[in-house]
Design an enzyme around this catalytic site. Structure first.
Site, PDB file in Angstrom:
ATOM      1  N   ASP A   9      -1.741   4.765  -6.166  1.00  0.00           N
ATOM      2  CA  ASP A   9      -0.321   4.526  -5.876  1.00  0.00           C
ATOM      3  C   ASP A   9       0.554   5.615  -6.467  1.00  0.00           C
ATOM      4  O   ASP A   9       1.683   5.837  -6.023  1.00  0.00           O
ATOM      5  CB  ASP A   9       0.089   3.157  -6.398  1.00  0.00           C
ATOM      6  CG  ASP A   9      -0.727   2.079  -5.699  1.00  0.00           C
ATOM      7  OD1 ASP A   9      -1.851   1.788  -6.166  1.00  0.00           O
ATOM      8  OD2 ASP A   9      -0.272   1.571  -4.661  1.00  0.00           O
ATOM      9  N   ASN A  57      -3.537   2.930 -10.117  1.00  0.00           N
ATOM     10  CA  ASN A  57      -4.021   2.173  -8.957  1.00  0.00           C
ATOM     11  C   ASN A  57      -4.017   0.694  -9.325  1.00  0.00           C
ATOM     12  O   ASN A  57      -3.690   0.325 -10.467  1.00  0.00           O
ATOM     13  CB  ASN A  57      -5.419   2.650  -8.553  1.00  0.00           C
ATOM     14  CG  ASN A  57      -5.825   2.139  -7.183  1.00  0.00           C
ATOM     15  OD1 ASN A  57      -5.054   2.259  -6.228  1.00  0.00           O
ATOM     16  ND2 ASN A  57      -7.004   1.555  -7.067  1.00  0.00           N
ATOM     17  N   LYS A  58      -4.383  -0.145  -8.371  1.00  0.00           N
ATOM     18  CA  LYS A  58      -4.328  -1.598  -8.565  1.00  0.00           C
ATOM     19  C   LYS A  58      -4.997  -2.020  -9.868  1.00  0.00           C
ATOM     20  O   LYS A  58      -6.033  -1.476 -10.246  1.00  0.00           O
ATOM     21  CB  LYS A  58      -5.001  -2.277  -7.369  1.00  0.00           C
ATOM     22  CG  LYS A  58      -4.961  -3.777  -7.353  1.00  0.00           C
ATOM     23  CD  LYS A  58      -3.581  -4.371  -7.517  1.00  0.00           C
ATOM     24  CE  LYS A  58      -2.605  -3.895  -6.471  1.00  0.00           C
ATOM     25  NZ  LYS A  58      -1.219  -4.338  -6.738  1.00  0.00           N
ATOM     26  N   GLY A  80       0.846  -1.184   0.000  1.00  0.00           N
ATOM     27  CA  GLY A  80       0.000   0.000   0.000  1.00  0.00           C
ATOM     28  C   GLY A  80       0.883   1.235   0.000  1.00  0.00           C
ATOM     29  O   GLY A  80       1.896   1.290   0.720  1.00  0.00           O
ATOM     30  N   ALA A  81       0.474   2.228  -0.805  1.00  0.00           N
ATOM     31  CA  ALA A  81       1.369   3.361  -1.076  1.00  0.00           C
ATOM     32  C   ALA A  81       1.910   4.038   0.197  1.00  0.00           C
ATOM     33  O   ALA A  81       3.120   4.256   0.338  1.00  0.00           O
ATOM     34  CB  ALA A  81       0.636   4.374  -1.955  1.00  0.00           C
ATOM     35  N   ARG A 108       9.826  -1.493  -5.107  1.00  0.00           N
ATOM     36  CA  ARG A 108       8.550  -1.445  -5.829  1.00  0.00           C
ATOM     37  C   ARG A 108       8.496  -0.134  -6.612  1.00  0.00           C
ATOM     38  O   ARG A 108       8.637   0.942  -6.036  1.00  0.00           O
ATOM     39  CB  ARG A 108       7.363  -1.550  -4.852  1.00  0.00           C
ATOM     40  CG  ARG A 108       7.393  -2.884  -4.097  1.00  0.00           C
ATOM     41  CD  ARG A 108       6.055  -3.314  -3.587  1.00  0.00           C
ATOM     42  NE  ARG A 108       5.070  -3.509  -4.613  1.00  0.00           N
ATOM     43  CZ  ARG A 108       3.756  -3.583  -4.370  1.00  0.00           C
ATOM     44  NH1 ARG A 108       3.316  -3.439  -3.136  1.00  0.00           N
ATOM     45  NH2 ARG A 108       2.896  -3.775  -5.351  1.00  0.00           N
TER      46      ARG A 108
HETATM   47  O1  MRU Z   1       0.228  -3.833  -4.579  1.00  0.00           O
HETATM   48  P1  MRU Z   1      -0.267  -3.133  -3.354  1.00  0.00           P
HETATM   49  O2  MRU Z   1      -1.118  -3.973  -2.484  1.00  0.00           O
HETATM   50  O3  MRU Z   1       0.843  -2.434  -2.615  1.00  0.00           O
HETATM   51  O4  MRU Z   1      -1.140  -2.025  -4.010  1.00  0.00           O
HETATM   52  C1  MRU Z   1      -1.598  -0.958  -3.336  1.00  0.00           C
HETATM   53  C2  MRU Z   1      -3.039  -1.057  -3.262  1.00  0.00           C
HETATM   54  O5  MRU Z   1      -3.538  -1.703  -2.372  1.00  0.00           O
HETATM   55  C3  MRU Z   1      -3.870  -0.392  -4.199  1.00  0.00           C
HETATM   56  O6  MRU Z   1      -3.415  -0.098  -5.410  1.00  0.00           O
HETATM   57  C4  MRU Z   1      -4.613   0.685  -3.501  1.00  0.00           C
HETATM   58  O7  MRU Z   1      -5.845   0.805  -4.069  1.00  0.00           O
HETATM   59  C5  MRU Z   1      -3.883   2.001  -3.508  1.00  0.00           C
HETATM   60  S1  MRU Z   1      -3.854   2.761  -1.992  1.00  0.00           S
HETATM   61  C6  MRU Z   1      -2.364   2.410  -1.349  1.00  0.00           C
END
Ligand code: MRU
Length: 382
Positions: free
Chosen positions: A255, A265-266, A60-61, A100
């Site tokens: 992110d 985002n994801k 998570g960011a 990352r």
């Molecule tokens: O790959 P992750 O779990 O680190 O990704 C982050 C997320 O959970 C999402 O993209 C989220 O919606 C963004 S908020 C940190």
């Protein structure tokens, strides 16, 4: 947030045996074990931090940013006192940055630590400065997420006023932009928790979020702990629900967001934004300003998209009775691709919910809200 009635952040300092010493162990929740087990992990070396971020014990960011900040502090602690100190810090910065690539909070945190360390004259003062900066980054993240809740609550209350009494506001979210993804409160979940706590009835559609299922395992766990009504859905369900008037709004996290409002985002977020657009469902992105990359305007060409191990697609993890197991989903020899993020263009985003308020996803509006970023800056890389 509360876990079994006890308040936790996602990252904290283990108190040293002698309270006059600097903390040398940082503790985190190992999120790979959730929702089945609550495991606290000790991180004491740069290697520990690099592995925890890359292998997603922490994720998570916002939390990636706070973990990288503490990782840099631990680097100052473990670096030799003499002339090799600087080289050890530079190497730690490179290690952190390589973990990352998409979440820009990581880059911001490492840059801020390098500036703090460079600005302190002695090694002792550099260690103090790095600890102070890591604490500041973690506290700001929690405070900003809390403020996002207040601004987002007003939006949820506005939607609530158009519903018949007792009917919940139905909110769809993707992945986990909850407190587990930050230091506390979360971004997409912060307005949801604020609404729930204010007595506004809310119900959350939780996208499972393949391949790692952060929605099914983390968001559902969080919401359940806080008593928020929710239903886990397969990733492909959102469009159907929107067509049938079962979603009042979408709130997701980010992110990395460009200064022009394009949102990484994801993976799968873009498809939800398209479905929302087609069905007139408002699509909000909640993010602290630490997730804005002020150096870029075009998300599609300028945001690096992480590609992770294809085995995350080929296998799935779950509990069989009491034991957590991974099972293969695909024919053993089928190749898989694992793009971790996608970019939703600003034109599909209704508004951004930041710690300073709600604004249209446009460069002029963002800069009006964050005038200190009027000038386009470039991101330092080392
Ligand atoms: O790959 P992750 O779990 O680190 O990704 C982050 C997320 O959970 C999402 O993209 C989220 O919606 C963004 S908020 C940190």
């Amino acid at each position: 947030m509360l876990v079994d009635g006890r308040h936790y952040r996602t990252i904290w300092e283990k108190p040293p045996a002698n309270e006059r010493d600097l903390p040398s162990v940082i503790q985190v929740i190992d999120q790979r074990a959730l929702p089945f087990e609550f495991v606290v992990e000790d991180l004491a070396t740069v290697d520990d931090f690099a592995r925890a971020i890359a292998d997603m014990h922490v994720r998570g960011a916002g939390l990636i940013g706070a973990a990288a900040a503490y990782g840099m502090y631990i680097a100052t602690l473990n670096a030799p006192d003499g002339h090799a100190f600087g080289a050890a810090i530079d190497q730690a910065a490179r290690r952190m940055r390589a973990t990352r690539p998409t979440a820009v909070n990581l880059t911001h945190a490492v840059d801020r630590q390098l500036a703090a360390i460079a600005g302190a004259p002695s090694v002792k003062q550099k260690r103090d400065a790095a600890l102070h900066t890591a604490r500041a980054i973690a506290d700001e993240d929690a405070d900003h997420c809390c403020a996002i809740g207040t601004h987002g609550l007003a939006i949820i209350e506005g939607i609530r006023r158009h519903k018949t009494s007792g009917e919940p506001v139905n909110i769809l979210t993707h992945c986990n932009a909850g407190w587990l993804a930050f230091v506390d409160h979360g971004t997409a979940t912060s307005p949801i928790y604020a609404a729930h706590d204010a007595g506004v009835p809310v119900h959350v559609w939780v996208d499972e979020t393949r391949p790692r299922n952060q929605g099914a395992s983390l968001t559902a766990w969080e919401l359940g702990n806080h008593g928020v009504e929710h239903t886990v859905i397969a990733d492909n369900t959102g469009g159907h629900l929107m067509q049938h008037g079962m979603v009042d709004m979408v709130i997701v996290g980010s992110d990395r967001t460009t200064r022009a409002g394009d949102v990484a985002n994801k993976i799968g977020t873009y498809l939800k934004a398209l479905a929302a657009h087609d069905n007139g469902v408002p699509f909000y992105v909640a993010l602290p300003s630490s997730t804005i990359d002020w150096s870029i305007t075009d998300g599609l060409t300028q945001i690096p998209i992480e590609q992770r191990n294809p085995d995350e697609v080929r296998f799935i993890q779950g509990a069989v009775h009491d034991s957590v197991q991974k099972v293969l989903l695909t024919p053993p020899n089928s190749p898989a691709a694992n793009y971790a993020f996608d970019v939703t263009p600003a034109r599909l985003v209704t508004a951004l919910i930041t710690e300073r308020g709600v604004c249209a996803p446009q460069e002029d509006k963002l800069v009006e809200m964050f005038p200190e970023h009027r000038t386009k800056t470039s991101i330092a890389q080392s």
